[in-house]
Structure formats: structure tokens, C-alpha cells
Motif scaffolding. Structure first.
Motif, PDB file in Angstrom:
ATOM      1  N   ASP A 127      -1.761   3.553  -9.142  1.00 57.23           N
ATOM      2  CA  ASP A 127      -1.535   3.953  -7.510  1.00 57.23           C
ATOM      3  C   ASP A 127      -1.565   2.843  -6.730  1.00 57.23           C
ATOM      4  OD1 ASP A 127      -4.291   3.848  -7.487  1.00 57.23           O
ATOM      5  OD2 ASP A 127      -4.687   5.758  -7.755  1.00 57.23           O
ATOM      6  N   PRO A 128      -1.351   2.607  -5.614  1.00 59.45           N
ATOM      7  CA  PRO A 128      -1.300   1.482  -4.772  1.00 59.45           C
ATOM      8  C   PRO A 128      -3.020   0.781  -4.841  1.00 59.45           C
ATOM      9  CG  PRO A 128      -0.407   3.368  -3.622  1.00 59.45           C
ATOM     10  CD  PRO A 128      -0.897   3.897  -4.876  1.00 59.45           C
ATOM     11  N   CYS A 154      10.507   7.602 -12.349  1.00 58.45           N
ATOM     12  CA  CYS A 154       9.210   7.296 -11.928  1.00 58.45           C
ATOM     13  C   CYS A 154       8.319   7.791 -13.073  1.00 58.45           C
ATOM     14  CB  CYS A 154       8.831   7.630 -10.717  1.00 58.45           C
ATOM     15  SG  CYS A 154       7.131   7.239 -10.159  1.00 58.45           S
ATOM     16  N   GLN A 158       0.696  -1.351   0.154  1.00 58.10           N
ATOM     17  CA  GLN A 158       0.076   0.054   0.067  1.00 58.10           C
ATOM     18  C   GLN A 158       0.810   1.220  -0.138  1.00 58.10           C
ATOM     19  OE1 GLN A 158      -3.389   0.095  -0.383  1.00 58.10           O
ATOM     20  NE2 GLN A 158      -3.074  -1.994  -0.778  1.00 58.10           N
ATOM     21  N   GLU A 159       2.089   1.126  -0.194  1.00 59.11           N
ATOM     22  CA  GLU A 159       3.000   2.224  -0.068  1.00 59.11           C
ATOM     23  C   GLU A 159       2.947   3.104  -1.641  1.00 59.11           C
ATOM     24  OE1 GLU A 159       6.650   2.121   2.742  1.00 59.11           O
ATOM     25  OE2 GLU A 159       6.872   0.760   1.324  1.00 59.11           O
ATOM     26  N   THR A 160       3.223   4.178  -1.416  1.00 59.05           N
ATOM     27  CA  THR A 160       3.154   4.914  -2.652  1.00 59.05           C
ATOM     28  C   THR A 160       4.909   4.885  -3.032  1.00 59.05           C
ATOM     29  OG1 THR A 160       3.672   7.282  -1.710  1.00 59.05           O
ATOM     30  CG2 THR A 160       1.677   6.509  -2.500  1.00 59.05           C
ATOM     31  N   SER A 169       6.849   7.324  -3.309  1.00 61.38           N
ATOM     32  CA  SER A 169       7.376   8.580  -2.397  1.00 61.38           C
ATOM     33  C   SER A 169       7.620   8.054  -1.055  1.00 61.38           C
ATOM     34  CB  SER A 169       6.426   9.701  -2.544  1.00 61.38           C
ATOM     35  OG  SER A 169       6.859  10.803  -1.682  1.00 61.38           O
ATOM     36  N   GLN A 170       6.570   7.522  -0.519  1.00 64.88           N
ATOM     37  CA  GLN A 170       6.766   6.820   0.996  1.00 64.88           C
ATOM     38  C   GLN A 170       7.708   5.833   0.969  1.00 64.88           C
ATOM     39  OE1 GLN A 170       2.794   5.560   1.300  1.00 64.88           O
ATOM     40  NE2 GLN A 170       1.747   7.534   2.004  1.00 64.88           N
ATOM     41  N   GLU A 181       4.741  10.702  -5.734  1.00 63.12           N
ATOM     42  CA  GLU A 181       3.593  10.589  -4.621  1.00 63.12           C
ATOM     43  C   GLU A 181       2.250  10.136  -5.058  1.00 63.12           C
ATOM     44  OE1 GLU A 181       4.926  13.231  -6.153  1.00 63.12           O
ATOM     45  OE2 GLU A 181       6.368  14.054  -4.346  1.00 63.12           O
ATOM     46  N   GLU A 182       1.986   9.579  -6.273  1.00 62.56           N
ATOM     47  CA  GLU A 182       0.956   8.587  -6.872  1.00 62.56           C
ATOM     48  C   GLU A 182       1.422   7.409  -6.931  1.00 62.56           C
ATOM     49  OE1 GLU A 182      -1.814  11.018  -9.151  1.00 62.56           O
ATOM     50  OE2 GLU A 182      -0.702  12.553  -9.050  1.00 62.56           O
ATOM     51  N   ALA A 183       2.279   7.089  -7.334  1.00 61.77           N
ATOM     52  CA  ALA A 183       2.808   5.717  -8.435  1.00 61.77           C
ATOM     53  C   ALA A 183       2.837   4.806  -7.115  1.00 61.77           C
ATOM     54  CB  ALA A 183       4.157   5.992  -8.774  1.00 61.77           C
ATOM     55  N   ALA A 184       2.531   3.439  -7.363  1.00 63.54           N
ATOM     56  CA  ALA A 184       2.443   2.472  -6.357  1.00 63.54           C
ATOM     57  C   ALA A 184       3.943   1.881  -6.560  1.00 63.54           C
ATOM     58  CB  ALA A 184       1.691   1.209  -6.939  1.00 63.54           C
TER      59      ALA A 184
END
Length: 769
Positions: A695-696, A472, A447-449, A451-452, A481-484
Motif C-alpha cells: 500500500d502507499p 490489480c 501517497q495515492e491508492t 483507486s484514488q 482500494e489498498e494498492a499503491a
């Protein structure tokens, strides 16, 4: 008969009074005299006599001593001799031997006469306009020989006849390709004239053995067609007859080895003698014997060639169709547009007449499935490689270059990062530590992006800005910030942690629509598949857990054993039954846009084919003059394309002219010398649904190739390939779906309708099961 006669092989022993057959066969020293050692004594004798018959009539037409009239008389004699075998008593010693074989195995007269008619064609015909004409010749001189052979082998299943004909065609196509120099000496051309014309090859070039690249590519497709028929023949072996076809399969293995040797010689049969050494022949035979030994100890399945309908002619659809063709299946391909290629297409600029793509696409050296397909089809010359990788980056701060250098992995990457002036030493240490953790399989959370994940891995803002964000956006068409994160992990692993060549950039020197779509279409048609353009699927008929048929807007109904959809998710979703899980998945996927501004200026802006922009809404600038084939460009203008990946809504809401002004302003800011250039023409291509938005949350809705319907499979860059929505993902998905369809066992009665037009049924030629 010449080796092109197919299955027959010399035995080592004589039996009874069969000295004529033995004598002729022994003198022939044929490549076909390899596999009779595995036959029982009487079958060996019968095949010896039968082969002697084939050899004798073939030697008549190829004789350099006999006149044309004498050749005709010789063939006429054997036509009557075969009649006498069935009505009275033949007059020749060989005819009398053959009569014993005919009586013992109840061989049909019409097939023996077909063999003579095939040989006679070498007297009366030296050209074949179409492949259909050539197929008749192949059937007579090879397929008919196979039909007689399987009677002697004792095959009982009806599908073995189709096996014999198909394998005979594969043998004959291999012989034709191998024996071009020999046949040219007789003034014969066995390739279809319309195919020679399509490739721009004259009869004289072939007869004079004038080697050229276009002849090599022509031979490549003849090789691929022969491979299709070999694969198809393998699927036509029924388990009950498999033990009886050992001799035929040994000969098949030898002929496949000959075909592969042609490939290893770059198809240059003009200057290379294509002969197998004794060790190569023995290796082919040994492989079949070992396979046969283990096959007898396990339960045999039977999966004959299928009729498979592929929906969509984009890269995923083409990949699926080519893979199915390689596996020996028959394909029907439906494409809604007037040309193949799908979203990765090309078109002519309305005013300049220049070929441009529906958005600039970039491949990489790690696109193994894509590059493998391109190589198979002989399209490698259409690629422009940046190897080792070298990308210039421009920013508010400085000019820097990410360049790997000629070093083996992983040193190429470490050196590239050290040279990259956007990073300091601390960034290099963090990047090295991060990549090391990936090597140890330290994966992100589902569930992480991205970025995270990167922040959790202590990646600095400068690293994220100058390395991870550009990567990315290029691969996933989403900001970090949005990508899985799991998908970005795969991107980093395949690009940065692979072989040195995997990090290379690969660009198409031609329009993407011309990269390999025409070659795919050519090969599929050569192998008997059908392609229907401007055929939009408007409905699907599901019944009892199967997809029964699809209907197009023209009113045609297509049925098949299996279906593969490569349609975009939103198109497919509209065709599925309500409340089906797959429909819900399709509804849950969102789209991410890409803007590509093609523009032309009066002078060059850079000497780099690719430039990355940092701290800018524009991410990439491609200098098309430096990699696109010059014949496709508008001189004296210089052609460029600027790419904005995943543009925010405030940019999407701008007009084309406003976006054009914004892009040119950014170029002037980051490349000050560009202010001296004159902006001559611009063309904005908006791909609103360029890629799915992974995204996730959306990542959970990527479906795999299998569906709730047993004979319906999915492909497309949006399906669960483990890769982003790229060309490589599309190609991989097509291959995977094709392999699923190939492994599906056929249950129940096969379809009897290929398609229905205006309520008129057209029977589907189908092998009886």
C-alpha cells in the motif's frame, strides 16, 4: 600443438636463424596465428619458436602415419630434449632454438614438461570421468601454454598466472565444443562422462554424431561454462600487466567470437563448420585494439573474482547466483529447504501423486528478465504461451472475451478493448484517454491508492470493475482500494503500453520447481560453485561496516567477499541488529495472502486455459489440463485451480472444506454446465505470506539493493525493483544485487575461511592480491 594449445600465434617475420620455428608455424595455418603482430620483435620470435614446439609434439600424437609405439617414442624424445635444454645441449634444430628462448626468458622446465604430459594424455587417455580429470588436461595443454606465454610477454604480477590458467581453460573448453566431429574421428571424448550420463547421452551417440535435443542442451551448458571462465579471466587482468597481455586478449576476443558462433548455430557443431570469416576475425581484433587504446587513457581499476555468498535459493537467489556466475565470480548458495525454488516451488499431491505448485503463478510477455534467463538455460519448451492474449471473463451480466488479435502495438490493445463486451463505447474512450496520459508520463501521486488515482483520472465504475480491478489483483495481490498507485502505474505501463508480445500470458507447463531450478543448480555446480541445501541461516556477524560471516543452524560458518540476501523480509529482519534501519523497514512491511484451491473433476469445465470471474470472491480459474504437461496430470480426472487473491478476513477464517464449497458454488453459478460434473478431490493451498502488502505507506519501506554494510546486498521480490512482488521482480532483483556486488572494490585482506564446521577451519582457495 593443436589450436587447443591456447595462446601461441604465428608471427609474420622471422628473426635471426629461427627458420625451423617459422617453417613449422607457417605450415600450421592456425587460427591462433592472429595476434603476434602487436608484439615486439623479440617476443614475436620467441612465441614463434615456442608455438613450433607445441605444434610438433601435438602433431606426433595426432599423426595418422605413426604407429602407437612411434608416437610414444616421439613424446619420450621431447621429454629428454627438454631436459637437455636445461642440462647440456639439445640434439634437434628446434630444440636448439627453444633453448635460446628458455635462456632469454628464464622459462621453467616443469611447465614445458607439463605441456608434453598433456599431449601425451591424448595417447594414453581418450575418456575423462569427471570435470576434475578434464581440468588437469586443460591445464596441461592450454593453461601451461599460457603460463609460458605470460613469461615471454613480460608479465610480473602473480595474479597473471591465474589469468593464464583460467583463460587457457576457457580456450580449451571452446575447442572441445567446436571440435567434437574432429575428436570423434580419433575416438576421443573430452566431455566428462558423468555429465554425459546426467544428460542421458551415450558415448556412441557422441561418436556417431547423432544430433538430438538432449545433445543440444548438453552443449548449451558447455558453452555457458566456457563463458564463465572467459568472464573470470577478464577479472584477473592486473592493470600493471594489462598492456603486456594485448596479444592474449586479442586471442580471447577471437575465441569468444567462435563460442558465440556456436550459439548462433544452436550449438549444432555436428552439421555446421564453426569457423570465423576474415571480417569476423578483424572485427574481434579491432574491438580489442580500440578498447586497449581508451583503457590506456584512463585510470585502471582492479576487481578480481570474488567469493560471494547468496542467502536463499528462491528465484531471486538463483537469478543472483547465475548473474554472478556469468560475471566470473565464485558462488556459495545457502538454501534452508531440501530443494531450490523458494516460494515458487512444487510438490506432489499426497493422494493423487500429481505435481502442483505452491500457488498458481502467471507470467507475461513483459517479463523480459525472467524469459531471458529461461531462454539462456534452454527451458523455453517448458512454457505455454497465450499469444495473442485471450482471456474469457464470466460475470452476472454476460460472457466476454478480452482478445488482442494479431496486430502490432498499440492497435492490438485498442482492438482488444473494443471487442471486450464488458465495456461500452464511453468506457473505451475513457480507457484510451487514460492510456494516452500514461504515454505522456502522467504519473500518480506517491501517497495515492490505485483507486484514488483511477477515479481522479475519470475511470468509470464499469472500467474499474471489469479491467483495472482484475489487473490489480493479479499483479499486486491487493484490491485497488489498498494498492499503491505508483506500483499499479508501472504494471499498466509495462503490460498495456509495451510491445504486442508483452501483453501475452505465459504459464509453466511443468511444476514451477522444475521450470529452471535444476538447470541453475547444474550450471552453478559445473562452474565450481557450491550449493548447500537444508542450510538455514540463524545469525549474522557484522563488524566495522561489513558483514563478516553467517552461521547456519548446523553450526557452519560461511565467510566471503560479499553477501547477497534473498531471504523474505520477515526472516531477514529477525537476523539483523536491533535499531538498524533495515530491520525497521522489514518490520514495517506487511503480508498479503493468496488462496489456491486445486481440484479434480470427472469431466472438462471449459475449453479456455484461463477464465476470469467478475462479481465473485474467486478471481481466476485455470484449466491445467490445457497447458500442463500431460505426464504430470492424474488421468482420467481433469485438473483445475481456482485462485482467490488478497482474500478478506471472513474468507480466511473459513475452514478448507468451507472454502472448497464456496469455490465450487461460484463455479456452478458462473459456469452452469459444471453442475453436471462430479467434484472428486480438492486441495487448498494457503499462502498467508504470498506477497508483501504494497500500500502507499508500505511502499516507502521497500529497501534498495545496497545496505548500511558495504559488502551486503539485498534481493527479493519485496525489495525496491519498481515492480510488484512477482517472479519478474524477483529475477530482476537478483540480477541487480549481483551487479552491485560485482562492482564493489575489494579493500583490505580477503577472507581466509570459506566455512567452519565443528570449529574446524577449511581454507578458502583465494587468489593472492
Amino acid at each position: 600443438m593443436k589450436e587447443r594449445s591456447g595462446y601461441v600465434i604465428c608471427p609474420k617475420q622471422r628473426m635471426n636463424n629461427s627458420w625451423i620455428g617459422q617453417s613449422v608455424t607457417s605450415r600450421s595455418k592456425s587460427n591462433l596465428a592472429l595476434s603476434f603482430f602487436c608484439l615486439p620483435r623479440e617476443q614475436k620470435w620467441a612465441m614463434t619458436v615456442f608455438y613450433a614446439f607445441c605444434r610438433v609434439i601435438d602433431d606426433i600424437v595426432d599423426s595418422t602415419v605413426l604407429s602407437l609405439q612411434e608416437k610414444k617414442e616421439g613424446i619420450s624424445f621431447w621429454k629428454k630434449e627438454i631436459e637437455r635444454i636445461y642440462t647440456s645441449m639439445p640434439s634437434s634444430p628446434l630444440g636448439k632454438e627453444l633453448r635460446e628462448v628458455v635462456i632469454k626468458w628464464n622459462l621453467p622446465q616443469d611447465i614445458l614438461q607439463e605441456i608434453i604430459l598433456g599431449v601425451e594424455m591424448d595417447i594414453t587417455q581418450s575418456r575423462y570421468k569427471t570435470f576434475e580429470e578434464l581440468s588437469l588436461y586443460c591445464y596441461r595443454v592450454a593453461g601451461a601454454v599460457g603460463l609460458i606465454s605470460i613469461e615471454i610477454f613480460g608479465c610480473s604480477h602473480s595474479i597473471s598466472k591465474e589469468y593464464a590458467i583460467t583463460l587457457g581453460k576457457a580456450f580449451q573448453l571452446t575447442n572441445i565444443l567446436r571440435d567434437v566431429p574432429k575428436d570423434s574421428a580419433y575416438g576421443r571424448i573430452y566431455f566428462p562422462l558423468e555429465e554425459l550420463e546426467e544428460h542421458g547421452i551415450s558415448e556412441k551417440e557422441l561418436l556417431d554424431l547423432k544430433w538430438s535435443l538432449k545433445i543440444r542442451e548438453f552443449f548449451r551448458f558447455q558453452y555457458l561454462r566456457a563463458k564463465h571462465y572467459f568472464a573470470k579471466s577478464s577479472k584477473l587482468i592486473h592493470p600493471s600487466d594489462r598492456p603486456k597481455l594485448l596479444a592474449a586478449e586479442i586471442m580471447s576476443a577471437v575465441y569468444r567470437a567462435i563460442l558465440e558462433k556456436i550459439r548462433t548455430k544452436q550449438f549444432n557443431v555436428f552439421h555446421h563448420s564453426i569457423r570465423l570469416s576474415k571480417s569476423q576475425k578483424l572485427a574481434s581484433i579491432f574491438k580489442v585494439l580500440v578498447t586497449n587504446f581508451f583503457d590506456r587513457r584512463r585510470e585502471q581499476s582492479f576487481s578480481p573474482p570474488k567469493k560471494i555468498v547468496v542467502l536463499g535459493g528462491g528465484f531471486a537467489g538463483l537469478s543472483a547466483a547465475i548473474e554472478l556466475n556469468n560475471l566470473g565470480h565464485d558462488v556459495v548458495l545457502l538454501e534452508s529447504k531440501s530443494m531450490l525454488g523458494g516460494r515458487a516451488g512444487s510438490f506432489k499431491h499426497p493422494r493423487l501423486g500429481e505435481t502442483i505448485d505452491t500457488g498458481q503463478h502467471v507470467m507475461m510477455g513483459c517479463y523480459h528478465h525472467t524469459l531471458g534467463l529461461i531462454e539462456k538455460l534452454g527451458c523455453c519448451s517448458k512454457l505455454f504461451w497465450i499469444d495473442p492474449i485471450k482471456i474469457a471473463f464470466l460475470s452476472n451480466k454476460n460472457y466476454s472475451v478480452l482478445a488482442a488479435g494479431q496486430l502490432p502495438a498499440p492497435l492490438h490493445l485498442l482492438v482488444a478493448l473494443l471487442r471486450y463486451s464488458q465495456l461500452n463505447f464511453g468506457d473505451w474512450v475513457r480507457a484510451f484517454s487514460f492510456l494516452l496520459s500514461l504515454l505522456l508520463a502522467d504519473k500518480p501521486l506517491e501517497q495515492e491508492t490505485a483507486s484514488q488515482w483511477l477515479k481522479r483520472k475519470n475511470q468509470s465504475p464499469s472500467l474499474i470493475r471489469s479491467l483495472w480491478e482484475p489487473l490489480c489483483l493479479a499483479a499486486l495481490n491487493l484490491p485497488l482500494e489498498e494498492a499503491a498507485a505508483p506500483l499499479f502505474y508501472e504494471v499498466v505501463r509495462k503490460t498495456l503500453l509495451g510491445k504486442r508480445k508483452d501483453l501475452s500470458l505465459v504459464l509453466s507447463r511443468v511444476g514451477l520447481g522444475d521450470l529452471f531450478s535444476k538447470e541453475c543448480e547444474r550450471l552453478l555446480k559445473m562452474c565450481g560453485s557450491n550449493i548447500y541445501l537444508k542450510s538455514t541461516v540463524c545469525s549474522m556477524e557484522f563488524e566495522n561496516g561489513y558483514l563478516k560471516a553467517v552461521r547456519t543452524t548446523e553450526g557452519k560458518i560461511f565467510s566471503g567477499d560479499c553477501f547477497i540476501s534473498t531471504l523474505p523480509w520477515h526472516t531477514l529482519g529477525s537476523l539483523l541488529p536491533e535499531k538498524s534501519p533495515l530491520k525497521e523497514h522489514c518490520r514495517s512491511l506487511k503480508q498479503s495472502p493468496i488462496l489456491s484451491l486445486y481440484f479434480w473433476v470427472d469431466r472438462p469445465l471449459t475449453n479456455e486455459p484461463v477464465i476470469g470471474f467478475l462479481d465473485s470472491p474467486v478471481q481466476w480459474l485455470f484449466a491445467r489440463n490445457l497447458f500442463v504437461d500431460s505426464s504430470l496430470l492424474s488421468f482420467p480426472l481433469y485438473s483445475y485451480v481456482a485462485v482467490i487473491s488478497a482474500p478478506p478476513q471472513d474468507i480466511l477464517s473459513l475452514s478448507s472444506k468451507e472454502i472448497e464449497n464456496m469455490v465450487w458454488k461460484e463455479i456452478n453459478r458462473l459456469i452452469p454446465s459444471s453442475k453436471e460434473a462430479r467434484f472428486c478431490q480438492g486441495f487448498l493451498f494457503k499462502a498467508i505470506g504470498a506477497t508483501p502488502k504494497f500500500d502507499p505507506e508500505s511502499l516507502k519501506h521497500r529497501p534498495g539493493p545496497a545496505t548500511q554494510w558495504k559488502n551486503f546486498f539485498l534481493a527479493g521480490d519485496w525489495t525496491a525493483t519498481g515492480l510488484p512482488a512477482t517472479i519478474e521482480g524477483a529475477i530482476l532483483s537478483g540480477k541487480t544485487a549481483a551487479q552491485h556486488a560485482d562492482s564493489l572494490p575489494l579493500t583490505g585482506a580477503p577472507p581466509t575461511i570459506l566455512f567452519e564446521e565443528n570449529n574446524s577451519e577449511i581454507p578458502l582457495k583465494k587468489i593472492p592480491l
